[in-house]
Motif scaffolding. Structure first.
Motif, PDB file in Angstrom:
ATOM      1  N   MET A   1      57.280   9.041  80.246  1.00 22.57           N
ATOM      2  CA  MET A   1      58.525   8.557  80.851  1.00 22.57           C
ATOM      3  C   MET A   1      58.592   7.044  80.742  1.00 22.57           C
ATOM      4  N   ALA A   2      57.486   6.382  81.086  1.00 23.39           N
ATOM      5  CA  ALA A   2      57.434   4.917  81.029  1.00 23.39           C
ATOM      6  C   ALA A   2      57.627   4.416  79.602  1.00 23.39           C
ATOM      7  N   LEU A   3      57.000   5.081  78.642  1.00 23.32           N
ATOM      8  CA  LEU A   3      57.112   4.658  77.242  1.00 23.32           C
ATOM      9  C   LEU A   3      58.529   4.817  76.706  1.00 23.32           C
ATOM     10  N   CYS A   4      59.218   5.871  77.139  1.00 20.67           N
ATOM     11  CA  CYS A   4      60.567   6.123  76.622  1.00 20.67           C
ATOM     12  C   CYS A   4      61.625   5.266  77.310  1.00 20.67           C
ATOM     13  N   GLY A   5      61.230   4.535  78.354  1.00 18.79           N
ATOM     14  CA  GLY A   5      62.148   3.586  78.974  1.00 18.79           C
ATOM     15  C   GLY A   5      62.084   2.214  78.347  1.00 18.79           C
ATOM     16  N   VAL A   6      61.184   2.043  77.355  1.00 20.88           N
ATOM     17  CA  VAL A   6      61.017   0.772  76.646  1.00 20.88           C
ATOM     18  C   VAL A   6      61.994   0.709  75.475  1.00 20.88           C
ATOM     19  N   ASN A   7      62.475  -0.505  75.186  1.00 20.11           N
ATOM     20  CA  ASN A   7      63.348  -0.719  74.027  1.00 20.11           C
ATOM     21  C   ASN A   7      62.623  -0.259  72.757  1.00 20.11           C
ATOM     22  N   PHE A   8      63.252   0.603  71.978  1.00 17.55           N
ATOM     23  CA  PHE A   8      62.598   1.172  70.798  1.00 17.55           C
ATOM     24  C   PHE A   8      62.311   0.125  69.725  1.00 17.55           C
ATOM     25  N   SER A   9      62.910  -1.052  69.832  1.00 12.44           N
ATOM     26  CA  SER A   9      62.603  -2.123  68.882  1.00 12.44           C
ATOM     27  C   SER A   9      61.150  -2.570  69.035  1.00 12.44           C
TER      28      SER A   9
ATOM     29  N   LYS B   1      54.527  -6.662  63.607  1.00 11.38           N
ATOM     30  CA  LYS B   1      55.129  -7.888  64.130  1.00 11.38           C
ATOM     31  C   LYS B   1      54.800  -7.979  65.618  1.00 11.38           C
ATOM     32  N   PHE B   2      53.528  -8.189  65.913  1.00 10.16           N
ATOM     33  CA  PHE B   2      53.033  -8.144  67.286  1.00 10.16           C
ATOM     34  C   PHE B   2      53.608  -9.270  68.148  1.00 10.16           C
ATOM     35  N   LYS B   3      53.825 -10.424  67.544  1.00 15.43           N
ATOM     36  CA  LYS B   3      54.367 -11.562  68.289  1.00 15.43           C
ATOM     37  C   LYS B   3      55.776 -11.255  68.789  1.00 15.43           C
TER      38      LYS B   3
ATOM     39  N   ALA C   1      57.052  -8.335  69.336  1.00 16.25           N
ATOM     40  CA  ALA C   1      56.983  -7.290  70.361  1.00 16.25           C
ATOM     41  C   ALA C   1      56.604  -7.873  71.725  1.00 16.25           C
ATOM     42  N   TRP C   2      55.633  -8.796  71.730  1.00 15.12           N
ATOM     43  CA  TRP C   2      55.162  -9.380  72.977  1.00 15.12           C
ATOM     44  C   TRP C   2      56.208 -10.287  73.616  1.00 15.12           C
ATOM     45  N   HIS C   3      57.043 -10.909  72.798  1.00 12.65           N
ATOM     46  CA  HIS C   3      58.009 -11.882  73.313  1.00 12.65           C
ATOM     47  C   HIS C   3      59.315 -11.251  73.779  1.00 12.65           C
ATOM     48  N   ILE C   4      59.330  -9.945  73.965  1.00 16.51           N
ATOM     49  CA  ILE C   4      60.516  -9.289  74.512  1.00 16.51           C
ATOM     50  C   ILE C   4      60.435  -9.362  76.038  1.00 16.51           C
ATOM     51  N   ASP C   5      61.223 -10.244  76.629  1.00 11.96           N
ATOM     52  CA  ASP C   5      61.187 -10.478  78.078  1.00 11.96           C
ATOM     53  C   ASP C   5      61.441  -9.205  78.879  1.00 11.96           C
ATOM     54  N   GLU C   6      62.394  -8.436  78.408  1.00 15.77           N
ATOM     55  CA  GLU C   6      62.811  -7.235  79.126  1.00 15.77           C
ATOM     56  C   GLU C   6      61.635  -6.285  79.342  1.00 15.77           C
ATOM     57  N   MET C   7      60.800  -6.110  78.324  1.00 15.28           N
ATOM     58  CA  MET C   7      59.675  -5.189  78.420  1.00 15.28           C
ATOM     59  C   MET C   7      58.669  -5.665  79.466  1.00 15.28           C
ATOM     60  N   ARG C   8      58.381  -6.954  79.460  1.00 16.19           N
ATOM     61  CA  ARG C   8      57.414  -7.478  80.410  1.00 16.19           C
ATOM     62  C   ARG C   8      57.882  -7.271  81.849  1.00 16.19           C
ATOM     63  N   TRP C   9      59.139  -7.617  82.143  1.00 20.39           N
ATOM     64  CA  TRP C   9      59.662  -7.457  83.498  1.00 20.39           C
ATOM     65  C   TRP C   9      59.785  -5.976  83.877  1.00 20.39           C
ATOM     66  N   TYR C  10      60.069  -5.143  82.908  1.00 22.83           N
ATOM     67  CA  TYR C  10      60.159  -3.695  83.127  1.00 22.83           C
ATOM     68  C   TYR C  10      58.851  -3.154  83.694  1.00 22.83           C
ATOM     69  N   PHE C  11      57.723  -3.515  83.084  1.00 19.54           N
ATOM     70  CA  PHE C  11      56.430  -3.021  83.549  1.00 19.54           C
ATOM     71  C   PHE C  11      55.971  -3.723  84.823  1.00 19.54           C
ATOM     72  N   ILE C  12      56.308  -5.014  84.973  1.00 24.14           N
ATOM     73  CA  ILE C  12      55.950  -5.740  86.201  1.00 24.14           C
ATOM     74  C   ILE C  12      56.632  -5.090  87.407  1.00 24.14           C
ATOM     75  N   ILE C  13      57.940  -4.837  87.292  1.00 20.01           N
ATOM     76  CA  ILE C  13      58.691  -4.217  88.387  1.00 20.01           C
ATOM     77  C   ILE C  13      58.194  -2.800  88.648  1.00 20.01           C
ATOM     78  N   MET C  14      57.859  -2.073  87.588  1.00 21.14           N
ATOM     79  CA  MET C  14      57.396  -0.696  87.738  1.00 21.14           C
ATOM     80  C   MET C  14      56.092  -0.627  88.539  1.00 21.14           C
ATOM     81  N   PHE C  15      55.112  -1.447  88.177  1.00 20.73           N
ATOM     82  CA  PHE C  15      53.828  -1.426  88.864  1.00 20.73           C
ATOM     83  C   PHE C  15      53.930  -2.009  90.272  1.00 20.73           C
TER      84      PHE C  15
END
Length: 494
Positions: free
Chosen positions: A247-255, A264-266, A268-282
């Motif tokens: 469920m958590a993985l499928c809520g992430v932007n597929f990009s 293109k790891f850099k 992927a890491w620089h997507i702000d939305e993903m970071r805040w998504y997991f911070i708020i979730m935990f």
């Protein structure tokens, strides 16, 4: 308005619907449900014939296709396919009332998971093909019906991107490949890979092939239709953990997955939305776990965190599964769950809601406005993912907030009005039930609070309220604009 190209695409979709209906037909045959198999096959043949005669044999000469046609085609496509998808429920007798069947089908395709069914266990036992179809609608609607069609059917002309933009969730949509068809293929390749991986993981936890497939469809599509009336409560902890992760993985932007696959790891890491998504979730999971332990609802923090993490992941990704009835949790936990209902998942995911990207843009733009109040001559830009967000995107986000708020409040007012005349077994539809019902459908979450909580449902709502909630599910899944444009008079001018 180019009506001929709209008609052509819609009937191509009707023909495509025949292929989708062939899947539950096969399931019915496997389990010996001959009557249901005949019904699914008959509807599929009607769709195939209609698409062939009114679509394939009447190709439009004028293929001009702009954004207006894209929005109208997308909205009508979801409405028409939902109306067709509801027919098997009514004809098989599993949902005799056609409006209720439409509600269930719209809930399936929009990956909402709100249900009017009261005997889900019986449906799984005696109508496995129908139950499979119910969960399969989540999987098809998760990535998008039109994106699915773009991935596998030849769609000549320059109109494909308009369809993709109208259907894809989030403030913007981009191409991973030069051709839209290739972009659609990339998205569905990732989608199918995640689907197959979860099926294998669920099978390892001890589920049957049928259970693994149907629950995967509901998880990956972030829909939430289950096989049991108790949702995921009766499954093992291992199964619940697997579902939580996916469920958590499928809520992430597929990009993000595309960047990881292309190394293109850099990016992927620089997507702000993903970071805040997991911070708020935990953070939310920890707060809820502490709250339920403090109030004596659950004894140990470990067990509380397990259930709170599942619930938060389910609500944030708008899946709607449940391991416990969070309706009986403390007020703080219920309030936090309601707020997470409105936020939703990431843009470009299979989840619904307002989207984290919009929240980030609104907060950063508000911060800039405060700074400009103190320093009027300063030039402030909104940054996201280390890039400047275009002013058109910022303005679009502000407009979306206004339209979202108006739609939410209008729907809530209508439902409250209609249900003021509706009393079921001396129980009235209170404020909490009505407002969370609208929030759960507009954000494509599924369960709300009180009468529409995890152990409740939407079966007792009046027909008028169900129409409003059907509209909300469609509007929420299609990001409001495509559905609202249908009601704008100038849309239909030639």
């Amino acid at each position: 308005m180019n009506f001929s190209i709209i008609r052509y695409i819609l009937f191509m979709l009707v023909e495509f619907m025949a292929a989708l209906l062939a899947v539950p037909t096969l399931v019915c045959l496997i389990y010996g449900e001959w009557k249901d198999a005949i019904i699914f096959a008959s509807i599929a043949l009607i769709c195939l014939a209609s698409g062939f005669f009114f679509g394939y044999l009447k190709k439009p000469e004028n293929r001009t296709f702009y954004a207006r046609e894209g929005f109208v085609t997308t909205a009508l496509a979801w409405i028409i396919l939902s109306l067709i998808g509801a027919v098997p429920f009514t004809v098989t007798g599993t949902i005799p009332n056609y409006l209720d069947a439409v509600f269930e089908t719209v809930s399936g395709f929009t990956t909402t998971g709100a249900t009017i069914l009261t005997e889900i266990d019986g449906l799984t036992e005696f109508h496995r093909g129908v139950q499979f179809w119910r969960c399969f609608t989540h999987w098809v609607g998760g990535m998008g019906i039109l994106v699915f069609m773009l991935a596998i059917l030849p769609m000549a002309g320059g109109y494909s991107m308009h369809l993709m933009k109208a259907e894809s969730p989030g403030p913007s949509v981009g191409k991973y490949a030069p051709r839209v068809k290739d972009t659609a293929k990339i998205l569905y390749s990732i989608y199918i890979a995640i689907t197959l991986t979860e099926m294998v993981c669920l099978k390892i936890t001890g589920l049957s092939v049928y259970e693994s497939m149907t629950l995967t469809f509901s998880t990956v599509g972030t829909g939430g239709f289950g096989l049991l009336g108790t949702s995921i409560l009766e499954y093992s902890y291992a199964t619940q953990v697997v579902i939580t992760i996916f469920m958590a993985l499928c809520g992430v932007n597929f990009s993000v997955y595309y960047f990881l696959l292309t190394r293109k790891f850099k990016e992927a890491w620089h997507i702000d939305e993903m970071r805040w998504y997991f911070i708020i979730m935990f953070a939310s999971s920890i707060l809820i776990a502490l709250n339920v332990v403090q109030n004596g609802v659950i004894a140990s923090f470990g067990e509380a965190f397990h259930h709170s993490m599942f619930t938060v992941a389910s609500i944030m990704t708008t899946t709607g599964f449940a391991t416990l009835d969070f309706n009986v949790w403390p007020q703080f936990s219920r309030t936090l769950i309601f707020l997470l209902t409105c936020i939703g998942a990431c843009a470009g995911s299979t989840g619904g809601g307002f989207k984290f990207s919009r929240i980030i843009i609104l907060i950063r733009n508000a911060k800039n406005e405060v700074i400009k109040t103190l320093h009027p001559k300063s030039v402030q830009k909104v940054y996201m993912d280390d890039h400047v967000v275009e002013d058109t995107t910022v303005k679009g986000t502000n407009a979306y907030l206004a339209i979202y708020t108006i739609t939410f409040l209008t729907s809530f007012l209508l439902v409250a009005f209609f249900e003021s005349f509706n009393v079921i077994d001396f129980e009235v539809f209170d404020f909490e039930t009505n407002i969370t019902a609208v929030a759960a459908t507009l954000n494509n979450v599924g369960p709300g609070l009180n009468m529409v909580g995890p152990t409740g449902g939407f079966h007792d709502f009046s027909w008028a309220s169900k129409v409003v909630l059907i509209f909300d599910m469609l509007a929420g899944r299609l990001e409001l604009m495509p559905v609202l444009i249908l009601f704008y008079r100038k849309t239909w001018h030639k």
